[in-house]
Scaffold this motif. Sequence first.
Motif, PDB file in Angstrom:
ATOM      1  N   ALA A   1       0.970  -1.137   0.155  1.00 26.55           N
ATOM      2  CA  ALA A   1       0.047   0.048  -0.031  1.00 26.55           C
ATOM      3  C   ALA A   1       0.756   1.458  -0.343  1.00 26.55           C
ATOM      4  O   ALA A   1       0.525   2.328  -1.059  1.00 26.55           O
ATOM      5  N   THR A   2       1.695   1.123   0.554  1.00 26.07           N
ATOM      6  CA  THR A   2       3.128   2.255   0.929  1.00 26.07           C
ATOM      7  C   THR A   2       3.316   1.867  -0.312  1.00 26.07           C
ATOM      8  O   THR A   2       3.261   3.081  -1.148  1.00 26.07           O
ATOM      9  N   GLN A   3       3.724   1.461  -0.726  1.00 24.80           N
ATOM     10  CA  GLN A   3       4.784   0.942  -2.555  1.00 24.80           C
ATOM     11  C   GLN A   3       3.785   2.169  -3.374  1.00 24.80           C
ATOM     12  O   GLN A   3       4.990   2.485  -4.216  1.00 24.80           O
ATOM     13  N   LEU A   4       2.829   1.757  -3.872  1.00 29.20           N
ATOM     14  CA  LEU A   4       1.853   2.083  -4.270  1.00 29.20           C
ATOM     15  C   LEU A   4       1.681   3.483  -4.468  1.00 29.20           C
ATOM     16  O   LEU A   4       1.469   4.691  -4.914  1.00 29.20           O
ATOM     17  N   ILE A   5       1.201   4.490  -3.304  1.00 30.82           N
ATOM     18  CA  ILE A   5       1.082   5.678  -3.350  1.00 30.82           C
ATOM     19  C   ILE A   5       2.061   6.309  -2.833  1.00 30.82           C
ATOM     20  O   ILE A   5       2.198   7.516  -3.935  1.00 30.82           O
ATOM     21  N   PHE A   6       3.530   6.125  -3.138  1.00 32.79           N
ATOM     22  CA  PHE A   6       5.252   6.828  -2.941  1.00 32.79           C
ATOM     23  C   PHE A   6       5.259   7.078  -4.411  1.00 32.79           C
ATOM     24  O   PHE A   6       6.202   7.760  -5.241  1.00 32.79           O
ATOM     25  N   THR A   7       4.952   6.143  -5.085  1.00 34.60           N
ATOM     26  CA  THR A   7       5.672   5.609  -6.307  1.00 34.60           C
ATOM     27  C   THR A   7       4.491   6.424  -7.771  1.00 34.60           C
ATOM     28  O   THR A   7       4.724   6.125  -8.622  1.00 34.60           O
ATOM     29  N   GLY A   8       3.318   7.041  -6.883  1.00 35.47           N
ATOM     30  CA  GLY A   8       2.406   7.891  -7.193  1.00 35.47           C
ATOM     31  C   GLY A   8       1.433   6.877  -8.413  1.00 35.47           C
ATOM     32  O   GLY A   8       1.019   7.985  -9.210  1.00 35.47           O
ATOM     33  N   VAL A   9       1.066   5.259  -7.809  1.00 36.78           N
ATOM     34  CA  VAL A   9      -0.093   5.052  -8.687  1.00 36.78           C
ATOM     35  C   VAL A   9      -1.652   5.473  -8.617  1.00 36.78           C
ATOM     36  O   VAL A   9      -2.007   5.686  -9.476  1.00 36.78           O
ATOM     37  N   PHE A  10      -1.816   6.140  -7.568  1.00 36.35           N
ATOM     38  CA  PHE A  10      -2.997   6.519  -6.705  1.00 36.35           C
ATOM     39  C   PHE A  10      -3.314   7.629  -7.729  1.00 36.35           C
ATOM     40  O   PHE A  10      -3.870   8.611  -7.960  1.00 36.35           O
ATOM     41  N   ASP A  11      -2.154   9.067  -7.928  1.00 38.54           N
ATOM     42  CA  ASP A  11      -2.485   9.760  -8.414  1.00 38.54           C
ATOM     43  C   ASP A  11      -2.858   9.953  -9.958  1.00 38.54           C
ATOM     44  O   ASP A  11      -3.537  10.398 -11.007  1.00 38.54           O
ATOM     45  N   ARG A  12      -2.157   8.961  -9.939  1.00 35.93           N
ATOM     46  CA  ARG A  12      -2.202   8.277 -11.986  1.00 35.93           C
ATOM     47  C   ARG A  12      -3.361   7.991 -12.403  1.00 35.93           C
ATOM     48  O   ARG A  12      -3.835   7.803 -13.377  1.00 35.93           O
ATOM     49  N   PHE A  13      -4.068   6.901 -11.489  1.00 38.27           N
ATOM     50  CA  PHE A  13      -5.508   6.000 -11.399  1.00 38.27           C
ATOM     51  C   PHE A  13      -5.972   6.758 -10.827  1.00 38.27           C
ATOM     52  O   PHE A  13      -6.216   5.600  -9.692  1.00 38.27           O
ATOM     53  N   PRO A  14      -6.601   7.737 -10.433  1.00 40.22           N
ATOM     54  CA  PRO A  14      -8.302   8.487  -9.653  1.00 40.22           C
ATOM     55  C   PRO A  14      -8.425   7.234  -9.149  1.00 40.22           C
ATOM     56  O   PRO A  14      -9.396   7.632  -7.852  1.00 40.22           O
ATOM     57  N   LYS A  15      -8.773   6.691  -9.657  1.00 39.63           N
ATOM     58  CA  LYS A  15     -10.376   5.824 -10.069  1.00 39.63           C
ATOM     59  C   LYS A  15     -10.287   4.559  -9.976  1.00 39.63           C
ATOM     60  O   LYS A  15     -10.351   3.184  -9.292  1.00 39.63           O
ATOM     61  N   LEU A  16      -8.502   3.648  -9.516  1.00 42.07           N
ATOM     62  CA  LEU A  16      -8.793   2.738  -9.270  1.00 42.07           C
ATOM     63  C   LEU A  16      -8.290   2.388  -7.687  1.00 42.07           C
ATOM     64  O   LEU A  16      -8.424   3.204  -7.181  1.00 42.07           O
ATOM     65  N   GLN A  17      -8.875   1.242  -7.456  1.00 43.09           N
ATOM     66  CA  GLN A  17      -9.177   0.792  -5.728  1.00 43.09           C
ATOM     67  C   GLN A  17      -8.914  -0.573  -5.640  1.00 43.09           C
ATOM     68  O   GLN A  17      -8.399  -1.280  -6.514  1.00 43.09           O
ATOM     69  N   ILE A  18      -8.453  -0.902  -4.758  1.00 40.22           N
ATOM     70  CA  ILE A  18      -7.688  -2.787  -4.533  1.00 40.22           C
ATOM     71  C   ILE A  18      -8.459  -2.888  -3.159  1.00 40.22           C
ATOM     72  O   ILE A  18      -8.546  -2.181  -2.639  1.00 40.22           O
ATOM     73  N   TYR A  19      -8.055  -4.037  -2.901  1.00 35.99           N
ATOM     74  CA  TYR A  19      -8.763  -5.379  -1.983  1.00 35.99           C
ATOM     75  C   TYR A  19      -7.733  -5.705  -1.765  1.00 35.99           C
ATOM     76  O   TYR A  19      -7.059  -6.900  -2.355  1.00 35.99           O
ATOM     77  N   TRP A  20      -7.295  -5.571  -0.067  1.00 38.03           N
ATOM     78  CA  TRP A  20      -6.657  -6.712   0.062  1.00 38.03           C
ATOM     79  C   TRP A  20      -7.752  -7.010   1.671  1.00 38.03           C
ATOM     80  O   TRP A  20      -8.402  -6.806   2.559  1.00 38.03           O
ATOM     81  N   ALA A  21      -7.539  -8.785   1.159  1.00 34.09           N
ATOM     82  CA  ALA A  21      -7.753  -9.415   2.080  1.00 34.09           C
ATOM     83  C   ALA A  21      -7.705 -10.502   2.969  1.00 34.09           C
ATOM     84  O   ALA A  21      -5.855 -10.457   3.047  1.00 34.09           O
ATOM     85  N   GLU A  22      -8.302 -10.285   3.464  1.00 30.29           N
ATOM     86  CA  GLU A  22      -7.454 -10.872   5.479  1.00 30.29           C
ATOM     87  C   GLU A  22      -6.412 -10.652   5.710  1.00 30.29           C
ATOM     88  O   GLU A  22      -5.163 -10.688   5.680  1.00 30.29           O
ATOM     89  N   ASN A  23      -6.270  -8.848   5.851  1.00 27.71           N
ATOM     90  CA  ASN A  23      -6.196  -8.219   6.791  1.00 27.71           C
ATOM     91  C   ASN A  23      -6.140  -7.860   7.539  1.00 27.71           C
ATOM     92  O   ASN A  23      -5.323  -7.353   8.803  1.00 27.71           O
ATOM     93  N   ASN A  24      -7.894  -7.504   8.176  1.00 21.78           N
ATOM     94  CA  ASN A  24      -8.647  -7.152   9.329  1.00 21.78           C
ATOM     95  C   ASN A  24      -8.145  -5.850   9.254  1.00 21.78           C
ATOM     96  O   ASN A  24      -7.478  -5.772   8.509  1.00 21.78           O
ATOM     97  N   ILE A  25      -8.375  -5.003  10.496  1.00 20.49           N
ATOM     98  CA  ILE A  25      -8.739  -3.540  10.218  1.00 20.49           C
ATOM     99  C   ILE A  25      -8.755  -2.970  11.471  1.00 20.49           C
ATOM    100  O   ILE A  25      -8.358  -1.626  11.707  1.00 20.49           O
ATOM    101  N   GLY A  26      -8.520  -3.828  12.163  1.00 20.85           N
ATOM    102  CA  GLY A  26      -7.857  -3.134  14.217  1.00 20.85           C
ATOM    103  C   GLY A  26      -6.950  -2.265  14.020  1.00 20.85           C
ATOM    104  O   GLY A  26      -6.716  -0.842  14.817  1.00 20.85           O
ATOM    105  N   TRP A  27      -5.601  -2.287  13.148  1.00 17.69           N
ATOM    106  CA  TRP A  27      -4.979  -1.876  13.085  1.00 17.69           C
ATOM    107  C   TRP A  27      -4.390  -0.708  12.250  1.00 17.69           C
ATOM    108  O   TRP A  27      -3.583  -0.042  12.173  1.00 17.69           O
ATOM    109  N   LEU A  28      -5.825  -0.501  11.434  1.00 13.90           N
ATOM    110  CA  LEU A  28      -5.174   0.616  10.109  1.00 13.90           C
ATOM    111  C   LEU A  28      -5.865   1.954  11.829  1.00 13.90           C
ATOM    112  O   LEU A  28      -4.791   2.750  10.205  1.00 13.90           O
TER     113      LEU A  28
END
Length: 387
Positions: A250-277
């Motif tokens: 997730a951090t790699q995608l942010i700082f390499t600008g992927v989400f800036d270049r693809f503002p509609k891109l969504q990714i699902y991370w399965a089996e992570n749980n969420i309490g840490w987020l």
Amino acid sequence: MSRKYRYFSADSHFESLPETWTHRVPAKYRDRAPRRVKLADGRDAIVEEGQPLEYRGTNLFAGKPLEQFNPVHLDFENSVGAGSPQQRIKEQDADGIDGELLFASEARNTKIKDKDAFLAIVKAFNDYYIEEYCAADLDRLIGVAVMPDIGVEEDVAEMKRCKEKGFKAVRLHTFPSGKNYPTPEDDKFYAAALDLNMPITIHTSFPRRTDERDVFLMKYPKDPQGEDRPFDFLQRLARQGIYHCGAVEATQLIFTGVFDRFPKLQIYWAENNIGWLPYFYQQMDQTYKVNCSWAERLLGLPRLKKLPSEYLREHAQWGVFDDPIGIQLRHMVGVEKIMWSTDFPHIVTRWPKSLELMEEQFAGVPEDEKSKMLAGNAVKFFHLDAA
């Protein structure tokens, strides 16, 4: 008319004897596909080219008494969750589940260095998966296509092929280029996925080592060496998530600008749980503010257009399975970004009492929020309401 889903597991697993699908592998490559062997004590094991024997007992945990469970005892014929698709539907009924998103990775053995053989095995599995297994009930058995992840061209071609066959999602095991860090070539895959309206998933995270000082998680514009080489900026940020599952990529995608270049891109991370987020989001932002100046100066890393957590709040979807703290903190993650699951038949599943655990952990959650997390968000993300 599309099916009505009340309880949809957005992270379950296909587990089956290799022989159920390897007949689809071209004959000249079939001896390179995985196979089951019987050990002297009657246990099953899986043989894969270039790999040690795999026992995978934790993959078939469902229905076994805790006092008797053995993580290295694999028995396909006598285990819940390893049978025919018809059996799987009955197991869904026993658990009160209306459908499952099914992850599988058995076909992707990167120890096979013959590219033609490797791709033939991956394609054969995907063909079996959608045409024989999921075809038993395409509304309830939602298979996730296995991507080769050895190069962008191969991933795009297989994604297009799988889309035509009716798959609802694809899974990345590495970045599309096959590398463990983002590359400019990956953009072709993300663009193709958006054009095809194909959801992208990552199951837990990509396998990698992140504890070596000289191993950076991205290619920075500057690459100082020797005494001038600082610690990795991205590792410092990812560590705020205690390397929890999807934090690194997730951090790699942010700082390499992927989400800036693809503002509609969504990714699902399965089996992570969420309490840490919530903690991760806050700590990641704080760490970025403290470290972004030297990272720009020494590594040439451009400043972000917004805080790191804002990217993930917009672009990331997360799976939850057994996380009462996460459910309490759901508004700090975003109710619309959470998908419930059972992880059946793996070791964290509570089959056939998944709904009992869910009701316990979702106690007090308003019905409209429950509906989104238990099925609605998955239906929307994976287009399960499409005719």
